[in-house]
Scaffold this motif. Structure first.
Motif, short mmCIF file in Angstrom:
data_model
loop_
_atom_site.label_atom_id
_atom_site.label_comp_id
_atom_site.label_asym_id
_atom_site.label_seq_id
_atom_site.Cartn_x
_atom_site.Cartn_y
_atom_site.Cartn_z
N ASP A 102 -52.95 -19.67 -8.98
CA ASP A 102 -52.54 -18.29 -9.28
C ASP A 102 -51.09 -18.34 -9.73
OD1 ASP A 102 -54.97 -17.04 -8.65
OD2 ASP A 102 -54.48 -17.10 -6.51
N ARG A 103 -50.83 -17.82 -10.91
CA ARG A 103 -49.48 -17.84 -11.49
C ARG A 103 -48.77 -16.52 -11.24
NH1 ARG A 103 -48.55 -23.16 -12.19
NH2 ARG A 103 -50.35 -24.12 -13.18
N PRO A 104 -47.42 -16.57 -11.18
CA PRO A 104 -46.66 -15.35 -10.90
C PRO A 104 -46.82 -14.27 -11.97
CG PRO A 104 -45.19 -17.27 -11.06
CD PRO A 104 -46.58 -17.75 -11.25
N TRP A 105 -47.24 -14.65 -13.16
CA TRP A 105 -47.41 -13.67 -14.24
C TRP A 105 -48.80 -13.03 -14.20
CZ3 TRP A 105 -46.18 -18.81 -15.02
CH2 TRP A 105 -47.21 -19.64 -15.45
N GLY A 106 -49.60 -13.34 -13.17
CA GLY A 106 -50.86 -12.65 -12.96
C GLY A 106 -52.10 -13.36 -13.46
N GLU A 107 -51.97 -14.53 -14.03
CA GLU A 107 -53.14 -15.28 -14.49
C GLU A 107 -53.47 -16.40 -13.51
OE1 GLU A 107 -52.36 -16.60 -18.48
OE2 GLU A 107 -52.50 -14.57 -19.29
N ARG A 108 -54.71 -16.82 -13.51
CA ARG A 108 -55.15 -18.00 -12.75
C ARG A 108 -55.43 -19.07 -13.80
NH1 ARG A 108 -56.35 -19.54 -7.80
NH2 ARG A 108 -58.09 -20.95 -7.35
N THR A 109 -54.82 -20.24 -13.65
CA THR A 109 -54.92 -21.27 -14.68
C THR A 109 -55.45 -22.59 -14.13
OG1 THR A 109 -52.66 -22.09 -14.34
CG2 THR A 109 -52.93 -20.28 -15.91
N LEU A 110 -56.00 -23.37 -15.04
CA LEU A 110 -56.46 -24.73 -14.80
C LEU A 110 -55.96 -25.56 -15.96
CD1 LEU A 110 -58.42 -27.02 -13.77
CD2 LEU A 110 -60.17 -25.92 -15.20
N HIS A 111 -55.43 -26.74 -15.68
CA HIS A 111 -54.97 -27.64 -16.74
C HIS A 111 -55.74 -28.95 -16.67
CE1 HIS A 111 -51.59 -24.83 -16.52
NE2 HIS A 111 -51.42 -25.13 -17.80
N VAL A 112 -56.34 -29.34 -17.81
CA VAL A 112 -57.05 -30.60 -17.92
C VAL A 112 -56.51 -31.36 -19.14
CG1 VAL A 112 -59.14 -29.68 -16.83
CG2 VAL A 112 -58.95 -29.66 -19.33
N ALA A 113 -56.85 -32.66 -19.22
CA ALA A 113 -56.42 -33.48 -20.36
C ALA A 113 -57.59 -33.68 -21.31
CB ALA A 113 -55.91 -34.83 -19.86
N ASP A 114 -57.31 -33.58 -22.61
CA ASP A 114 -58.33 -33.92 -23.60
C ASP A 114 -58.30 -35.43 -23.83
OD1 ASP A 114 -56.43 -34.59 -25.61
OD2 ASP A 114 -56.98 -32.93 -26.93
N PRO A 115 -59.17 -35.98 -24.66
CA PRO A 115 -59.21 -37.43 -24.83
C PRO A 115 -57.91 -38.06 -25.34
CG PRO A 115 -61.25 -36.48 -25.62
CD PRO A 115 -60.31 -35.34 -25.31
N ASP A 116 -57.06 -37.28 -26.01
CA ASP A 116 -55.78 -37.80 -26.51
C ASP A 116 -54.63 -37.49 -25.57
OD1 ASP A 116 -55.97 -39.10 -29.29
OD2 ASP A 116 -57.29 -37.36 -29.43
N GLY A 117 -54.91 -36.89 -24.42
CA GLY A 117 -53.85 -36.57 -23.47
C GLY A 117 -53.20 -35.23 -23.70
N ASN A 118 -53.68 -34.47 -24.70
CA ASN A 118 -53.16 -33.12 -24.88
C ASN A 118 -53.60 -32.27 -23.70
OD1 ASN A 118 -51.96 -33.38 -27.56
ND2 ASN A 118 -54.07 -33.71 -28.22
N VAL A 119 -52.80 -31.29 -23.35
CA VAL A 119 -53.09 -30.42 -22.22
C VAL A 119 -53.94 -29.25 -22.69
CG1 VAL A 119 -52.09 -28.96 -20.42
CG2 VAL A 119 -50.93 -31.08 -21.10
N VAL A 120 -55.03 -29.02 -21.99
CA VAL A 120 -55.90 -27.89 -22.25
C VAL A 120 -55.82 -26.97 -21.04
CG1 VAL A 120 -58.26 -27.11 -22.72
CG2 VAL A 120 -57.45 -29.30 -23.66
N GLU A 121 -55.39 -25.76 -21.27
CA GLU A 121 -55.31 -24.76 -20.19
C GLU A 121 -56.49 -23.82 -20.33
OE1 GLU A 121 -52.75 -20.82 -19.45
OE2 GLU A 121 -51.54 -22.65 -19.46
N LEU A 122 -57.16 -23.61 -19.23
CA LEU A 122 -58.19 -22.58 -19.16
C LEU A 122 -57.62 -21.52 -18.24
CD1 LEU A 122 -61.36 -24.80 -18.88
CD2 LEU A 122 -60.34 -23.79 -20.92
N THR A 123 -57.62 -20.28 -18.71
CA THR A 123 -56.95 -19.23 -17.97
C THR A 123 -57.80 -17.98 -17.92
OG1 THR A 123 -54.91 -17.93 -17.81
CG2 THR A 123 -55.70 -18.41 -20.03
N ARG A 124 -57.72 -17.29 -16.80
CA ARG A 124 -58.36 -16.00 -16.66
C ARG A 124 -57.32 -14.96 -17.05
NH1 ARG A 124 -58.58 -14.70 -10.96
NH2 ARG A 124 -56.61 -13.78 -11.49
N ALA A 125 -57.70 -14.04 -17.89
CA ALA A 125 -56.79 -13.00 -18.32
C ALA A 125 -56.25 -12.23 -17.12
CB ALA A 125 -57.47 -12.05 -19.29
#
Length: 129
Positions: A102-125
């Motif tokens: 749970d983030r202070p700006w009101g979203e709930r986030t998840l961070h995963v790595a793609d195959p190249d190491g880029n960060v993919v965030e999945l977030t609930r509005a």
């Protein structure tokens, strides 16, 4: 002055592998691909992948080798249930970088790595107060 994002493109080392990640694991609707480019059907701005080996054709110059420090970028996608996505992706072997938070700006986030190491965030509005 720019006010609207047209598209985001990630440069990837293996286009087919990355298509599989974003289509099959993240769940983005796939539109099309050719030997250097792949595009997904996302609302608003387009999300695409571009094969790193073809970047010199695009830019007219060589790009840094794969020794560039990780991560090189982040993309974020809205989902309905961050926790369910975390469980689903972890079971599929996706590397979780930061669990649902749970983030202070009101979203709930998840961070995963793609195959190249880029960060993919999945977030609930943000939920209305």
């Amino acid at each position: 002055m720019p006010r609207r994002l047209a598209y985001a493109i990630l440069f990837v080392s293996d286009l087919e592998r990355s298509i599989g990640f974003y289509r099959d694991l993240i769940g983005l609707p796939f539109r099309f691909a050719n030997e250097s480019y792949a595009e997904f059907s996302t609302e608003g701005a387009k999300f695409s992948l571009f094969a790193r080996r073809h970047v010199p054709d695009l830019l007219g110059q060589e790009v840094p080798d794969d020794s560039v420090p990780w991560p090189q970028g982040e993309v974020a996608f809205f989902v309905d249930d961050v926790d369910a996505e975390c469980e689903r992706l972890a079971e599929a072997g996706v590397r979780v970088l930061a669990p649902p938070t749970d983030r202070p700006w009101g979203e709930r986030t998840l961070h995963v790595a793609d195959p190249d190491g880029n960060v993919v965030e999945l977030t609930r509005a943000k939920r209305p107060p």
